[in-house]
Design an enzyme around this catalytic site. Structure first.
Site, PDB file in Angstrom:
ATOM      1  N   GLU A 153       0.785  -1.310   0.014  1.00 46.20           N
ATOM      2  CA  GLU A 153      -0.031  -0.128   0.053  1.00 46.20           C
ATOM      3  C   GLU A 153       0.787   1.025   0.031  1.00 46.20           C
ATOM      4  OE1 GLU A 153      -3.740   0.124   2.350  1.00 46.20           O
ATOM      5  OE2 GLU A 153      -3.330  -2.050   2.949  1.00 46.20           O
ATOM      6  N   ASP A 194      -8.745   4.966   4.266  1.00 45.58           N
ATOM      7  CA  ASP A 194      -9.501   3.867   4.798  1.00 45.58           C
ATOM      8  C   ASP A 194      -9.877   2.823   3.557  1.00 45.58           C
ATOM      9  OD1 ASP A 194     -10.685   2.425   7.576  1.00 45.58           O
ATOM     10  OD2 ASP A 194     -11.852   2.213   5.860  1.00 45.58           O
ATOM     11  N   TYR A 225     -12.466   2.876  21.035  1.00 45.16           N
ATOM     12  CA  TYR A 225     -12.309   1.932  22.147  1.00 45.16           C
ATOM     13  C   TYR A 225     -13.360   1.209  22.436  1.00 45.16           C
ATOM     14  CZ  TYR A 225     -10.274  -0.075  26.236  1.00 45.16           C
ATOM     15  OH  TYR A 225      -9.610  -1.058  27.122  1.00 45.16           O
ATOM     16  N   PRO A 281     -10.809  -0.851  20.091  1.00 43.71           N
ATOM     17  CA  PRO A 281     -10.320  -0.762  18.623  1.00 43.71           C
ATOM     18  C   PRO A 281     -10.474  -2.062  17.682  1.00 43.71           C
ATOM     19  CG  PRO A 281      -8.434  -0.942  19.627  1.00 43.71           C
ATOM     20  CD  PRO A 281      -9.624  -0.921  21.008  1.00 43.71           C
ATOM     21  N   SER A 282     -10.391  -1.890  16.609  1.00 44.27           N
ATOM     22  CA  SER A 282     -10.656  -3.296  15.804  1.00 44.27           C
ATOM     23  C   SER A 282      -9.324  -4.002  15.816  1.00 44.27           C
ATOM     24  CB  SER A 282     -11.313  -3.370  14.567  1.00 44.27           C
ATOM     25  OG  SER A 282     -10.655  -2.213  13.781  1.00 44.27           O
ATOM     26  N   TYR A 283      -8.126  -3.247  16.047  1.00 47.15           N
ATOM     27  CA  TYR A 283      -6.791  -3.876  16.014  1.00 47.15           C
ATOM     28  C   TYR A 283      -5.819  -2.998  16.983  1.00 47.15           C
ATOM     29  CZ  TYR A 283      -5.769  -0.166  12.530  1.00 47.15           C
ATOM     30  OH  TYR A 283      -5.621   0.971  11.924  1.00 47.15           O
ATOM     31  N   TYR A 284      -5.114  -3.585  17.624  1.00 53.14           N
ATOM     32  CA  TYR A 284      -4.411  -2.959  18.738  1.00 53.14           C
ATOM     33  C   TYR A 284      -2.895  -2.530  18.547  1.00 53.14           C
ATOM     34  CZ  TYR A 284      -8.520  -4.931  21.669  1.00 53.14           C
ATOM     35  OH  TYR A 284      -9.490  -4.620  21.973  1.00 53.14           O
ATOM     36  N   HIS A 285      -3.124  -1.562  17.705  1.00 56.91           N
ATOM     37  CA  HIS A 285      -1.809  -0.695  17.317  1.00 56.91           C
ATOM     38  C   HIS A 285      -2.393   0.615  17.151  1.00 56.91           C
ATOM     39  CE1 HIS A 285       1.919   0.381  15.081  1.00 56.91           C
ATOM     40  NE2 HIS A 285       1.022   1.205  14.506  1.00 56.91           N
ATOM     41  N   HIS A 295      -3.897   3.888  16.362  1.00 52.41           N
ATOM     42  CA  HIS A 295      -4.345   4.556  15.177  1.00 52.41           C
ATOM     43  C   HIS A 295      -5.565   5.417  15.374  1.00 52.41           C
ATOM     44  CE1 HIS A 295      -7.014   1.114  15.539  1.00 52.41           C
ATOM     45  NE2 HIS A 295      -8.002   1.716  14.679  1.00 52.41           N
TER      46      HIS A 295
END
Lengths: 312, 312
Positions: free
Chosen positions: A158, A178, A242, A244-248, A250
């Site tokens: 990407e 997105d 919160y 989140p859908s992924y834990y990094h 953003h």
């Protein structure tokens, strides 16, 4: 097409359809899995030749052309109510003007059927202690891999989609559209900023040491959006999720006109609020009771139940 | 019906329609005022015999019966994409199964046309000082009368709709169904608590002196909903709006499944968050920068511009 309703295949005799016309012949109705009244979408469990299928039928939005074509004598109206200057009608436009969209999953697995079934949701109140005891171990053990995020940060995928980058390892980030945004409709503008640091799981980890990072994302993210797309800051919502859908860590940037299901008050936290709250109290997000909605089949919900932090 | 397209009136020859069939014959298309992609509703400015009309055309949600009837060989499908087990189709069901809803306003005034026209929105950041300088004078001078609220509190109207009352003049309130709820569909449960005190305009006025009031509403509101409707606390969202639609303190209670446009993160403030924030800092809501969305034609937006608190 995985499924071939041969009996009913025929060439179109209607020049609106340039391709073969198929149909639902041979599909057996089993059950409406879910019926979303707001988006006007039905999720249906069906079978074809004895194998499971999931059918998503969705009413489509109007477009300016079809609206104009519908406003003729061909559209039938049946009055249902009349009061002063207001009246309502059941309305039957010409079939070809009133298409819907179907998505077919065939053959469908049990997971597909579960995914599209009506789910019970619960509100969870997560204290700072609950986070350490339940959520953090869950995130470390069960959460999905962040490899796809690292691929973006490493420019392995990407890279051509990057809108802006600040390469600073402490306060830097990559801004990119997105996947849900087509990059054409500016009213649906939707981007994400992924931070270069890999040690911040979510909002819960943030304290005053992260203020330079957060302010940097707010300022440079909004100015990059202004520069690239011409959309000013007072039209852009910036927020964190919160859970989140992924834990990094953003940050989401979305146009004010985008009617986004992810902007609910028990999921979205405005970036400006986050900054102000941490400025007021460094440990605000470590100590706060965080309220969020979970699906009953979510592993996190099950972990809360097992630890006795919530009741069924 | 205010408008009589006589030329096209005819008796139905289709037994699905038990009444006269009208049509849009004679309507001239002027303009699509607004096209809501999520709710699939088009707002159209039209004219009939030289007078303005506003037409709202809305795709309707599926119902279980029509879904089953659509799943037959009569529904035409045109493939648009195929990838592995997933495929998508343009879908043309039988006309009579795929009705829409039209609301006609005729003759329509300029106000009707303005009301349904696409509006520009802006995000406003209101500091505590801005509130005192701009918003408070606006509320005192321009906001709509609260007489309808006082009529309810005095039991002059809607007394039969009261679900629960705590009559304490300091911490008491009346709980009653919101007008938008039909009181039948429990997934759409929506109530409001109106406080008996008349001196609290909004969230901005709240400090630690109001904690007993807020906790009372949370506790007794949720338990009254559980008792009356059988919906437990972990399925009910309780929140305040800022800006509110009327300036007399009230709390919203809505079912977690209600996909409510008023639950956006820049409008809804969870009651539990409000209590926790005030417990942490009494003046939290007097000093906080409040973020909200305003329509460009809103008097409050104009007041912010006039005072130079925001830029166009």
């Amino acid at each position: 097409m995985a499924v071939e309703p041969n009996a009913k295949k025929r060439k179109s005799d209607d020049n609106k359809h340039s391709t073969e016309i198929l149909s639902f012949a041979g599909f057996d109705f089993c059950k409406v899995l879910k019926n979303d009244l707001r988006s006007k979408t039905a999720f249906i469990h069906s079978q074809f030749e004895g194998k499971d299928a999931v059918i998503l039928m969705e009413k489509t939005a109007f477009d300016a052309n079809s609206v104009q074509e519908m406003l003729t004598e061909k559209t039938e109206l049946v009055e249902t109510l009349k009061n002063d200057v207001y009246s309502t009608y059941k309305t039957f436009p010409d079939k070809t003007l009133n298409g819907m969209k179907t998505t077919l999953i065939y053959p469908a697995t049990k997971q597909h059927i579960a995914k599209y079934s009506e789910q019970e949701f619960h509100i969870v109140q997560e204290s700072g202690k609950d986070y350490k005891k339940v959520t953090l171990p869950y995130v470390k053990n069960k959460a999905l891999s962040n490899q796809w995020v690292y691929n973006i940060l490493n420019k392995e995928t990407e890279a051509d989609r990057i809108v802006f980058e600040d390469t600073c390892p402490d306060s830097g980030f990559i801004l990119l559209p997105d996947m849900k945004w087509d990059r054409k409709d500016m009213d649906a503008l939707y981007l994400q900023a992924l931070v270069h640091r890999r040690d911040i799981l979510s909002l819960r980890d943030l304290d005053q040491s992260h203020l330079p990072l957060l302010k940097n994302i707010l300022e440079k993210g909004l100015s990059a959006i202004k520069e690239k797309y011409g959309i000013p800051a007072n039209k852009v919502r910036s927020y964190l999720h919160y859970q989140p859908s992924y834990y990094h860590l953003h940050v989401h940037f979305a146009h004010i006109k985008l009617d986004n299901p992810g902007f609910e008050a028990d999921r979205a936290h405005l970036l400006t609020d986050v900054i102000e709250n941490i400025e007021m109290k460094s440990l605000y997000y470590k100590e706060k009771t965080m309220v969020f909605k979970v699906r009953e089949d979510d592993h996190l919900y099950k972990a809360f139940l097992e630890h006795g932090c919530i009741q069924k």
